[in-house]
Design a protein around this motif. Structure first.
Motif, mmCIF file in Angstrom:
data_model
loop_
_atom_site.group_PDB
_atom_site.id
_atom_site.type_symbol
_atom_site.label_atom_id
_atom_site.label_comp_id
_atom_site.label_asym_id
_atom_site.label_seq_id
_atom_site.Cartn_x
_atom_site.Cartn_y
_atom_site.Cartn_z
ATOM 1 N N LEU A 91 0.661 -1.442 -0.049
ATOM 2 C CA LEU A 91 -0.270 0.225 0.245
ATOM 3 C C LEU A 91 1.028 1.351 0.004
ATOM 4 O O LEU A 91 0.640 2.518 -0.312
ATOM 5 N N ASN A 92 2.669 1.356 0.561
ATOM 6 C CA ASN A 92 2.794 2.484 0.812
ATOM 7 C C ASN A 92 3.816 2.268 -0.247
ATOM 8 O O ASN A 92 3.833 3.780 -0.945
ATOM 9 N N LEU A 93 3.798 1.512 -0.871
ATOM 10 C CA LEU A 93 4.614 1.392 -2.654
ATOM 11 C C LEU A 93 3.284 2.160 -3.255
ATOM 12 O O LEU A 93 3.911 2.741 -4.046
ATOM 13 N N VAL A 94 2.359 1.524 -3.688
ATOM 14 C CA VAL A 94 1.463 2.151 -4.145
ATOM 15 C C VAL A 94 0.555 3.251 -4.106
ATOM 16 O O VAL A 94 1.036 3.875 -5.868
ATOM 17 N N GLY A 95 0.898 4.101 -3.053
ATOM 18 C CA GLY A 95 0.496 5.658 -2.609
ATOM 19 C C GLY A 95 1.933 6.578 -2.889
ATOM 20 O O GLY A 95 1.082 7.881 -3.391
ATOM 21 N N LYS A 96 2.506 5.982 -3.416
ATOM 22 C CA LYS A 96 3.709 6.873 -3.570
ATOM 23 C C LYS A 96 3.651 7.214 -5.524
ATOM 24 O O LYS A 96 4.444 7.601 -5.781
ATOM 25 N N MET A 97 3.066 5.748 -6.398
ATOM 26 C CA MET A 97 3.011 6.264 -7.205
ATOM 27 C C MET A 97 2.351 7.758 -7.717
ATOM 28 O O MET A 97 1.533 7.371 -7.669
ATOM 29 N N PRO A 98 2.524 8.164 -8.892
ATOM 30 C CA PRO A 98 2.651 9.218 -9.566
ATOM 31 C C PRO A 98 0.642 9.389 -10.111
ATOM 32 O O PRO A 98 -0.197 9.589 -9.989
ATOM 33 N N GLN A 99 0.608 7.954 -10.547
ATOM 34 C CA GLN A 99 -1.261 7.154 -11.281
ATOM 35 C C GLN A 99 -0.846 6.051 -10.971
ATOM 36 O O GLN A 99 -0.550 5.326 -11.381
ATOM 37 N N LYS A 100 -2.472 5.840 -10.331
ATOM 38 C CA LYS A 100 -2.683 4.959 -9.443
ATOM 39 C C LYS A 100 -2.821 3.962 -10.378
ATOM 40 O O LYS A 100 -3.970 3.786 -11.462
ATOM 41 N N PRO A 101 -2.363 2.566 -9.747
ATOM 42 C CA PRO A 101 -3.745 1.256 -10.424
ATOM 43 C C PRO A 101 -4.419 1.549 -10.707
ATOM 44 O O PRO A 101 -5.814 1.910 -10.060
ATOM 45 N N SER A 102 -5.374 0.716 -11.676
ATOM 46 C CA SER A 102 -6.841 0.860 -12.193
ATOM 47 C C SER A 102 -7.849 -0.034 -11.088
ATOM 48 O O SER A 102 -9.300 0.588 -10.372
ATOM 49 N N VAL A 103 -7.010 -1.470 -10.547
ATOM 50 C CA VAL A 103 -7.773 -1.909 -9.983
ATOM 51 C C VAL A 103 -6.723 -2.867 -8.727
ATOM 52 O O VAL A 103 -5.691 -2.586 -9.081
ATOM 53 N N TRP A 104 -7.013 -3.117 -7.451
ATOM 54 C CA TRP A 104 -6.181 -3.816 -6.408
ATOM 55 C C TRP A 104 -7.260 -5.017 -5.749
ATOM 56 O O TRP A 104 -8.128 -4.444 -5.840
ATOM 57 N N ILE A 105 -6.123 -5.957 -6.525
ATOM 58 C CA ILE A 105 -7.039 -8.147 -6.174
ATOM 59 C C ILE A 105 -6.229 -7.675 -5.012
ATOM 60 O O ILE A 105 -4.994 -8.378 -5.497
ATOM 61 N N ASN A 106 -7.032 -8.378 -3.963
ATOM 62 C CA ASN A 106 -6.062 -8.941 -2.606
ATOM 63 C C ASN A 106 -6.682 -10.400 -2.685
ATOM 64 O O ASN A 106 -7.653 -10.867 -2.252
ATOM 65 N N ALA A 107 -5.722 -11.577 -2.462
ATOM 66 C CA ALA A 107 -5.755 -12.670 -2.076
ATOM 67 C C ALA A 107 -6.642 -12.693 -0.413
ATOM 68 O O ALA A 107 -6.231 -12.222 0.517
ATOM 69 N N SER A 108 -7.574 -13.656 -0.715
ATOM 70 C CA SER A 108 -8.357 -13.921 0.656
ATOM 71 C C SER A 108 -8.906 -15.709 0.904
ATOM 72 O O SER A 108 -8.160 -15.678 0.175
ATOM 73 N N ALA A 109 -10.056 -15.694 1.418
ATOM 74 C CA ALA A 109 -10.196 -17.087 1.667
ATOM 75 C C ALA A 109 -11.571 -17.072 1.709
ATOM 76 O O ALA A 109 -12.438 -15.880 2.660
ATOM 77 N N ILE A 110 -12.203 -18.546 1.732
ATOM 78 C CA ILE A 110 -13.769 -18.609 2.071
ATOM 79 C C ILE A 110 -13.633 -18.329 3.548
ATOM 80 O O ILE A 110 -14.588 -18.909 3.781
ATOM 81 N N GLY A 111 -12.704 -19.092 3.905
ATOM 82 C CA GLY A 111 -12.186 -18.954 5.533
ATOM 83 C C GLY A 111 -13.244 -17.862 5.991
ATOM 84 O O GLY A 111 -13.122 -18.388 7.323
ATOM 85 N N TYR A 112 -13.343 -16.945 5.728
ATOM 86 C CA TYR A 112 -13.746 -15.356 6.216
ATOM 87 C C TYR A 112 -15.558 -16.083 6.822
ATOM 88 O O TYR A 112 -15.666 -15.622 7.936
ATOM 89 N N TYR A 113 -16.034 -17.380 6.432
ATOM 90 C CA TYR A 113 -17.244 -17.236 6.660
ATOM 91 C C TYR A 113 -17.250 -18.688 7.324
ATOM 92 O O TYR A 113 -18.372 -19.025 8.185
ATOM 93 N N GLY A 114 -15.754 -18.873 8.078
ATOM 94 C CA GLY A 114 -16.290 -19.993 9.078
ATOM 95 C C GLY A 114 -16.751 -21.792 9.084
ATOM 96 O O GLY A 114 -17.373 -21.678 7.122
ATOM 97 N N THR A 115 -16.997 -22.382 9.554
ATOM 98 C CA THR A 115 -17.683 -23.622 9.159
ATOM 99 C C THR A 115 -19.085 -24.080 8.706
ATOM 100 O O THR A 115 -19.798 -23.261 10.247
ATOM 101 N N SER A 116 -19.553 -24.841 8.278
ATOM 102 C CA SER A 116 -21.348 -25.267 8.454
ATOM 103 C C SER A 116 -21.814 -26.204 7.154
ATOM 104 O O SER A 116 -20.853 -26.327 5.960
ATOM 105 N N GLU A 117 -22.146 -26.725 8.099
ATOM 106 C CA GLU A 117 -22.989 -27.716 6.586
ATOM 107 C C GLU A 117 -24.188 -28.085 6.109
ATOM 108 O O GLU A 117 -24.848 -28.945 5.325
ATOM 109 N N THR A 118 -24.821 -26.904 6.599
ATOM 110 C CA THR A 118 -26.449 -26.435 5.610
ATOM 111 C C THR A 118 -26.146 -25.395 5.160
ATOM 112 O O THR A 118 -27.087 -25.265 4.781
ATOM 113 N N GLN A 119 -25.691 -24.715 6.134
ATOM 114 C CA GLN A 119 -25.911 -22.381 5.444
ATOM 115 C C GLN A 119 -24.677 -22.698 4.262
ATOM 116 O O GLN A 119 -24.065 -23.116 3.827
#
Length: 294
Positions: A91-119
């Motif tokens: 973020l610090n590196l990109v913040g110093k760019m005079p022209q910013k990228p159009s998109v930032w894609i960040n890896a993440s995981a479905i682990g965010y949702y927790g676990t369930s056998e029904t939902q």
């Protein structure tokens, strides 16, 4: 395209895909490395050292300590801190760019949702789990949203269980079948929200091109299966029996807390990608396994 974590399992597949489309790829590395392919550039980056870069159109942040291995207190700390540290430095590196990228894609995981056998979980699911992995994902996503304050479209790609030939968990899960010892892992009722590595790379490229993608995006096949169905499909594709169960306690003994990744699951569907018209090359488990195992 600027990629952190570009030499890993997902990063390598993504780099290959982007290069095939004619994109110029810049991969941030901690150690000096020479490129052996046209269109792929390795940039040594030590945080405090400012790399020389051209104008960047898209940033893909995949870097972080592998979650494979026993989750000791030290390992957990490394898993969390590595993700937060690299994201902050990027973020610090990109913040110093005079022209910013159009998109930032960040890896993440479905682990965010927790676990369930029904939902069934979609991107509209707001509540998150309370286990270690869910807390890591939440903290990582919160840090990555700093790109929004830079005026950059920010997308959080929540990966499911990624299946590939030479990486991920498929080689280990399929190995018992090759020795005629495959069978249901754990109860067999736990959900496996999987995705083919080729679809991962193609969906990331679609996210780069389509500005309608914002916020969280589930990167999973539209057809999750139970672990029992996954094992049966593996046996069918390899022409091996599905008969010898692998009890939960054995996995817990071998992998400790990390065993939850296999013994527990969640049914996740890629609602956003489907609504935006993304076409999965491998929507069904048997087709994916045929491609990867034969």
């Amino acid at each position: 395209m600027l990629i952190s974590g570009g030499t890993g399992f997902v990063g390598s597949a993504l780099t290959k895909h982007l290069k095939s489309l004619g994109d110029e790829v810049y991969i941030l590395t901690r150690k000096e490395r020479q490129s052996q392919a046209q269109g792929v550039n390795y940039i040594q980056w030590m945080g405090s050292k400012e790399p020389k870069l051209p104008q960047i159109d898209a940033v893909v942040n995949l870097a972080g300590e592998s979650i494979n291995g026993r989750w000791t207190d030290e390992k957990k700390k490394a898993i969390l801190n590595s993700r937060l540290k690299v994201t902050e430095e990027l973020l610090n590196l990109v913040g110093k760019m005079p022209q910013k990228p159009s998109v930032w894609i960040n890896a993440s995981a479905i682990g965010y949702y927790g676990t369930s056998e029904t939902q069934v979980f979609t991107e509209q699911t707001e509540e998150h789990g309370s286990d270690f992995l869910a807390e890591v994902v939440k903290a990582w996503e919160t840090k990555a949203k700093g790109a929004e304050s830079l005026g950059i479209r920010t997308v959080l790609t929540r990966f499911g269980l990624i299946l590939g030939r030479d990486g991920g968990v498929l080689p280990q899960l399929s190995l018992p079948y090759r020795f005629f010892a495959g069978g249901t892992v754990g109860s067999g009722d736990q959900w496996v929200s999987w995705v083919h590595i080729d679809d991962v790379a193609e969906l990331i490229r679609d996210v780069i091109e389509n500005a309608q993608y914002t916020g969280s995006v589930n990167v999973t096949s539209p057809h999750p299966v139970t672990m029992r169905e996954f094992g049966q499909a593996t046996g069918d594709v390899l022409h091996r029996p599905h008969w010898l169960p692998a009890p939960s306690f054995a996995f817990k003994l071998l992998f400790g807390e990390m065993s939850m990744l296999i013994l527990k699951g969640q049914q996740v569907v890629p609602e956003k990608a489907q609504k935006l018209g993304f076409h999965f090359t491998y929507p069904h488990i048997k087709g994916a396994l045929h491609d990867l195992l034969q």
